[in-house]
Scaffold this motif. Structure first.
Motif, mmCIF file in Angstrom:
data_model
loop_
_atom_site.group_PDB
_atom_site.id
_atom_site.type_symbol
_atom_site.label_atom_id
_atom_site.label_comp_id
_atom_site.label_asym_id
_atom_site.label_seq_id
_atom_site.Cartn_x
_atom_site.Cartn_y
_atom_site.Cartn_z
ATOM 1 N N ALA A 205 31.543 -21.203 25.963
ATOM 2 C CA ALA A 205 31.897 -20.116 25.045
ATOM 3 C C ALA A 205 30.648 -19.483 24.435
ATOM 4 O O ALA A 205 30.537 -18.254 24.395
ATOM 5 C CB ALA A 205 32.823 -20.639 23.953
ATOM 6 N N ARG A 206 29.739 -20.294 23.984
ATOM 7 C CA ARG A 206 28.503 -19.752 23.383
ATOM 8 C C ARG A 206 27.705 -18.943 24.392
ATOM 9 O O ARG A 206 27.199 -17.865 24.078
ATOM 10 C CB ARG A 206 27.643 -20.882 22.837
ATOM 11 N N ALA A 207 27.565 -19.467 25.609
ATOM 12 C CA ALA A 207 26.768 -18.791 26.635
ATOM 13 C C ALA A 207 27.370 -17.445 27.028
ATOM 14 O O ALA A 207 26.634 -16.508 27.367
ATOM 15 C CB ALA A 207 26.630 -19.688 27.863
ATOM 16 N N LEU A 208 28.687 -17.351 26.981
ATOM 17 C CA LEU A 208 29.354 -16.118 27.415
ATOM 18 C C LEU A 208 29.786 -15.227 26.254
ATOM 19 O O LEU A 208 30.351 -14.158 26.476
ATOM 20 C CB LEU A 208 30.567 -16.469 28.286
ATOM 21 N N GLY A 209 29.542 -15.671 25.021
ATOM 22 C CA GLY A 209 29.917 -14.868 23.862
ATOM 23 C C GLY A 209 31.413 -14.845 23.623
ATOM 24 O O GLY A 209 31.951 -13.865 23.109
ATOM 25 N N TRP A 210 32.082 -15.916 24.021
ATOM 26 C CA TRP A 210 33.526 -16.044 23.848
ATOM 27 C C TRP A 210 33.824 -17.023 22.731
ATOM 28 O O TRP A 210 32.979 -17.783 22.300
ATOM 29 C CB TRP A 210 34.183 -16.589 25.106
ATOM 30 N N HIS A 211 35.078 -17.040 22.313
ATOM 31 C CA HIS A 211 35.547 -18.080 21.407
ATOM 32 C C HIS A 211 35.944 -19.277 22.261
ATOM 33 O O HIS A 211 36.411 -19.117 23.395
ATOM 34 C CB HIS A 211 36.750 -17.583 20.590
ATOM 35 N N SER B 45 38.403 -21.118 22.129
ATOM 36 C CA SER B 45 39.823 -21.116 22.482
ATOM 37 C C SER B 45 40.096 -20.324 23.764
ATOM 38 O O SER B 45 41.035 -20.639 24.495
ATOM 39 C CB SER B 45 40.672 -20.574 21.335
ATOM 40 N N LYS B 46 39.270 -19.326 24.063
ATOM 41 C CA LYS B 46 39.449 -18.566 25.312
ATOM 42 C C LYS B 46 39.192 -19.466 26.509
ATOM 43 O O LYS B 46 39.948 -19.449 27.477
ATOM 44 C CB LYS B 46 38.528 -17.344 25.353
ATOM 45 N N VAL B 47 38.143 -20.263 26.437
ATOM 46 C CA VAL B 47 37.832 -21.190 27.530
ATOM 47 C C VAL B 47 38.987 -22.175 27.689
ATOM 48 O O VAL B 47 39.442 -22.439 28.810
ATOM 49 C CB VAL B 47 36.504 -21.936 27.274
ATOM 50 N N CYS B 48 39.476 -22.692 26.599
ATOM 51 C CA CYS B 48 40.587 -23.641 26.620
ATOM 52 C C CYS B 48 41.834 -23.002 27.233
ATOM 53 O O CYS B 48 42.490 -23.604 28.093
ATOM 54 C CB CYS B 48 40.866 -24.138 25.210
ATOM 55 N N ARG B 49 42.173 -21.793 26.815
ATOM 56 C CA ARG B 49 43.367 -21.111 27.334
ATOM 57 C C ARG B 49 43.256 -20.856 28.834
ATOM 58 O O ARG B 49 44.233 -21.014 29.574
ATOM 59 C CB ARG B 49 43.601 -19.790 26.599
ATOM 60 N N ILE B 50 42.056 -20.485 29.297
ATOM 61 C CA ILE B 50 41.851 -20.249 30.733
ATOM 62 C C ILE B 50 42.008 -21.557 31.500
ATOM 63 O O ILE B 50 42.702 -21.608 32.521
ATOM 64 C CB ILE B 50 40.468 -19.605 30.990
ATOM 65 N N GLU B 51 41.388 -22.620 31.031
ATOM 66 C CA GLU B 51 41.473 -23.905 31.728
ATOM 67 C C GLU B 51 42.902 -24.437 31.765
ATOM 68 O O GLU B 51 43.311 -25.041 32.754
ATOM 69 C CB GLU B 51 40.543 -24.935 31.087
ATOM 70 N N LEU B 52 43.663 -24.219 30.710
ATOM 71 C CA LEU B 52 45.040 -24.704 30.654
ATOM 72 C C LEU B 52 46.021 -23.797 31.398
ATOM 73 O O LEU B 52 47.181 -24.151 31.573
ATOM 74 C CB LEU B 52 45.490 -24.858 29.198
ATOM 75 N N GLY B 53 45.550 -22.629 31.804
ATOM 76 C CA GLY B 53 46.412 -21.696 32.516
ATOM 77 C C GLY B 53 47.260 -20.826 31.616
ATOM 78 O O GLY B 53 48.185 -20.162 32.079
ATOM 79 N N HIS B 54 46.933 -20.792 30.336
ATOM 80 C CA HIS B 54 47.680 -19.960 29.387
ATOM 81 C C HIS B 54 47.171 -18.526 29.367
ATOM 82 O O HIS B 54 47.833 -17.645 28.817
ATOM 83 C CB HIS B 54 47.610 -20.544 27.978
ATOM 84 N N GLN B 55 45.986 -18.318 29.914
ATOM 85 C CA GLN B 55 45.392 -16.977 29.996
ATOM 86 C C GLN B 55 44.720 -16.852 31.350
ATOM 87 O O GLN B 55 43.945 -17.728 31.747
ATOM 88 C CB GLN B 55 44.354 -16.782 28.886
ATOM 89 N N ALA B 56 45.021 -15.777 32.048
ATOM 90 C CA ALA B 56 44.385 -15.528 33.342
ATOM 91 C C ALA B 56 43.013 -14.895 33.097
ATOM 92 O O ALA B 56 42.897 -13.956 32.316
ATOM 93 C CB ALA B 56 45.236 -14.603 34.186
ATOM 94 N N PRO B 57 41.976 -15.419 33.760
ATOM 95 C CA PRO B 57 40.663 -14.805 33.598
ATOM 96 C C PRO B 57 40.600 -13.479 34.355
ATOM 97 O O PRO B 57 41.188 -13.348 35.430
ATOM 98 C CB PRO B 57 39.713 -15.829 34.225
ATOM 99 N N SER B 58 39.912 -12.515 33.780
ATOM 100 C CA SER B 58 39.723 -11.240 34.464
ATOM 101 C C SER B 58 38.691 -11.437 35.574
ATOM 102 O O SER B 58 38.010 -12.477 35.631
ATOM 103 C CB SER B 58 39.219 -10.183 33.475
ATOM 104 N N LEU B 59 38.550 -10.448 36.431
ATOM 105 C CA LEU B 59 37.521 -10.528 37.475
ATOM 106 C C LEU B 59 36.137 -10.632 36.848
ATOM 107 O O LEU B 59 35.275 -11.363 37.343
ATOM 108 C CB LEU B 59 37.601 -9.320 38.404
ATOM 109 N N GLU B 60 35.931 -9.908 35.760
ATOM 110 C CA GLU B 60 34.652 -9.992 35.057
ATOM 111 C C GLU B 60 34.442 -11.403 34.507
ATOM 112 O O GLU B 60 33.347 -11.965 34.618
ATOM 113 C CB GLU B 60 34.582 -8.978 33.917
#
Length: 65
Positions: free
Chosen positions: A23-29, A31-46
């Motif tokens: 999260a720090r390296a990409l400027g994300w929160h 929770s975004k990393v957690c949601r992506i890993e759990l499949g609750h949020q689909a990552p964009s192509l970017e």
């Protein structure tokens, strides 16, 4: 078949990175990393491109098994 979040999780562990470090390296929160890993949020192509760069793998490695 493994999901994208599962593969991101595995690559993160291979690189010995925490969700906080990602999260720090990409400027994300964290929770975004957690949601992506759990499949609750689909990552964009970017998002996938940035994750692949940070995890030192190809985007395809995050999409294919």
């Amino acid at each position: 078949m493994a999901k994208v979040g599962d593969r991101i999780f595995k690559w993160r562990l291979r690189r010995r990175l925490t969700q906080t470090a990602i999260a720090r390296a990409l400027g994300w929160h964290k929770s975004k990393v957690c949601r992506i890993e759990l499949g609750h949020q689909a990552p964009s192509l970017e998002d996938l491109g940035r994750l692949a760069w940070l995890l030192r793998c190809r985007v395809r490695a995050l999409l294919d098994e």
